[in-house]
Write a protein that holds these residues in place. Structure first.
Motif, short mmCIF file in Angstrom:
data_model
loop_
_atom_site.label_atom_id
_atom_site.label_comp_id
_atom_site.label_asym_id
_atom_site.label_seq_id
_atom_site.Cartn_x
_atom_site.Cartn_y
_atom_site.Cartn_z
N ARG A 5 0.83 -1.22 0.00
CA ARG A 5 0.00 0.00 0.00
C ARG A 5 0.86 1.26 0.00
NH1 ARG A 5 -5.20 -0.14 3.55
NH2 ARG A 5 -5.73 1.44 2.01
N VAL A 6 1.99 1.22 0.71
CA VAL A 6 2.92 2.37 0.70
C VAL A 6 3.45 2.58 -0.72
CG1 VAL A 6 5.17 3.19 1.51
CG2 VAL A 6 3.57 2.14 3.12
N PHE A 7 3.85 1.49 -1.37
CA PHE A 7 4.38 1.56 -2.73
C PHE A 7 3.34 2.16 -3.68
CE2 PHE A 7 5.03 -0.44 -6.91
CZ PHE A 7 6.33 -0.03 -7.17
N ARG A 8 2.12 1.66 -3.62
CA ARG A 8 1.06 2.18 -4.50
C ARG A 8 0.73 3.64 -4.20
NH1 ARG A 8 -2.81 -2.99 -4.68
NH2 ARG A 8 -1.77 -4.04 -6.40
N ALA A 9 0.73 4.00 -2.92
CA ALA A 9 0.44 5.39 -2.55
C ALA A 9 1.50 6.34 -3.10
CB ALA A 9 0.36 5.52 -1.03
N ALA A 10 2.75 5.88 -3.10
CA ALA A 10 3.86 6.72 -3.56
C ALA A 10 3.95 6.80 -5.08
CB ALA A 10 5.17 6.18 -3.01
N THR A 11 3.27 5.90 -5.77
CA THR A 11 3.39 5.86 -7.24
C THR A 11 2.04 6.09 -7.89
OG1 THR A 11 3.23 3.43 -7.19
CG2 THR A 11 5.45 4.37 -7.17
N GLN A 12 1.33 5.05 -8.12
CA GLN A 12 0.08 5.08 -8.88
C GLN A 12 -0.98 6.00 -8.25
OE1 GLN A 12 -1.65 1.22 -9.23
NE2 GLN A 12 -2.86 1.77 -11.00
N LEU A 17 -4.19 11.08 -8.17
CA LEU A 17 -4.69 12.24 -7.43
C LEU A 17 -4.23 13.56 -8.02
CD1 LEU A 17 -4.28 10.92 -3.77
CD2 LEU A 17 -6.43 11.31 -5.00
N LEU A 18 -3.03 13.57 -8.59
CA LEU A 18 -2.48 14.79 -9.19
C LEU A 18 -2.88 14.95 -10.65
CD1 LEU A 18 1.08 14.62 -7.61
CD2 LEU A 18 -0.76 16.23 -7.03
N GLY A 19 -3.64 14.02 -11.18
CA GLY A 19 -4.06 14.09 -12.58
C GLY A 19 -2.92 13.82 -13.55
N LEU A 20 -1.92 13.07 -13.11
CA LEU A 20 -0.73 12.80 -13.94
C LEU A 20 -0.60 11.33 -14.34
CD1 LEU A 20 1.84 14.95 -11.94
CD2 LEU A 20 0.72 15.55 -14.10
N ALA A 21 -1.65 10.55 -14.15
CA ALA A 21 -1.56 9.11 -14.37
C ALA A 21 -1.23 8.75 -15.82
CB ALA A 21 -2.86 8.43 -13.95
N ARG A 22 -1.49 9.63 -16.76
CA ARG A 22 -1.12 9.35 -18.16
C ARG A 22 0.37 9.51 -18.40
NH1 ARG A 22 -5.90 11.77 -22.00
NH2 ARG A 22 -7.60 10.63 -20.97
N GLU A 23 1.06 10.24 -17.50
CA GLU A 23 2.48 10.52 -17.67
C GLU A 23 3.39 9.73 -16.73
OE1 GLU A 23 3.38 14.75 -17.65
OE2 GLU A 23 1.23 15.13 -17.93
N VAL A 24 2.93 9.51 -15.50
CA VAL A 24 3.75 8.88 -14.46
C VAL A 24 2.91 7.95 -13.60
CG1 VAL A 24 5.37 10.83 -14.33
CG2 VAL A 24 3.38 10.78 -12.83
N GLY A 25 3.56 7.25 -12.68
CA GLY A 25 2.85 6.44 -11.70
C GLY A 25 2.91 4.95 -11.93
N SER A 26 3.30 4.55 -13.13
CA SER A 26 3.46 3.13 -13.44
C SER A 26 4.46 3.00 -14.59
CB SER A 26 2.12 2.50 -13.84
OG SER A 26 1.59 3.13 -14.99
N ILE A 27 4.92 1.79 -14.80
CA ILE A 27 5.90 1.55 -15.87
C ILE A 27 5.14 1.08 -17.10
CG2 ILE A 27 7.94 0.23 -16.57
CD1 ILE A 27 8.53 -0.07 -13.54
N GLU A 28 5.06 1.97 -18.09
CA GLU A 28 4.34 1.68 -19.33
C GLU A 28 5.00 2.45 -20.48
OE1 GLU A 28 -0.03 1.96 -19.11
OE2 GLU A 28 0.28 2.39 -16.97
N PRO A 29 4.88 1.94 -21.71
CA PRO A 29 5.41 2.67 -22.86
C PRO A 29 4.81 4.07 -22.94
CG PRO A 29 4.77 0.46 -23.51
CD PRO A 29 4.27 0.66 -22.11
N ASN A 34 11.44 7.67 -14.61
CA ASN A 34 12.25 7.96 -13.43
C ASN A 34 12.02 6.80 -12.49
OD1 ASN A 34 13.06 10.43 -14.48
ND2 ASN A 34 11.39 11.52 -13.51
N LEU A 35 13.06 6.01 -12.26
CA LEU A 35 12.91 4.77 -11.50
C LEU A 35 13.98 4.61 -10.44
CD1 LEU A 35 12.51 2.36 -14.55
CD2 LEU A 35 10.66 3.25 -13.13
N LEU A 36 13.63 3.92 -9.36
CA LEU A 36 14.59 3.44 -8.38
C LEU A 36 14.77 1.96 -8.62
CD1 LEU A 36 13.34 4.89 -4.96
CD2 LEU A 36 15.30 5.64 -6.28
#
Length: 71
Positions: A5-12, A17-29, A34-36
């Motif tokens: 849940r911490v991982f999902r809260a910090a990413t997806q 919530l910030l309206g950026l899901a099309r650009e960031v939050g998961s690994i997709e083409p 930006n990755l750790l």
């Protein structure tokens, strides 16, 4: 909170919530990469974040030495 849940809260979830899901939050083409890279699985243990192996920022791979030097 579980590590997953911490991982999902910090990413997806934050991206959504910030309206950026099309650009960031998961690994997709097509998304920004930006990755750790961690030695352990962060969805299993929160201590995984203590062992960063590499960071990828704007497509540039930084190793531990570069991170320590602040590059």
């Amino acid at each position: 909170m579980t590590p997953l849940r911490v991982f999902r809260a910090a990413t997806q979830t934050n991206a959504e919530l910030l309206g950026l899901a099309r650009e960031v939050g998961s690994i997709e083409p097509g998304k920004r990469a930006n990755l750790l890279l961690l030695r352990a699985n962060p969805t299993q243990t929160i201590q995984a974040y203590d062992e960063i192996v590499k960071v990828i920022v704007r497509g540039k791979v930084l190793d531990r030495e570069e991170l320590a030097a602040g590059r």
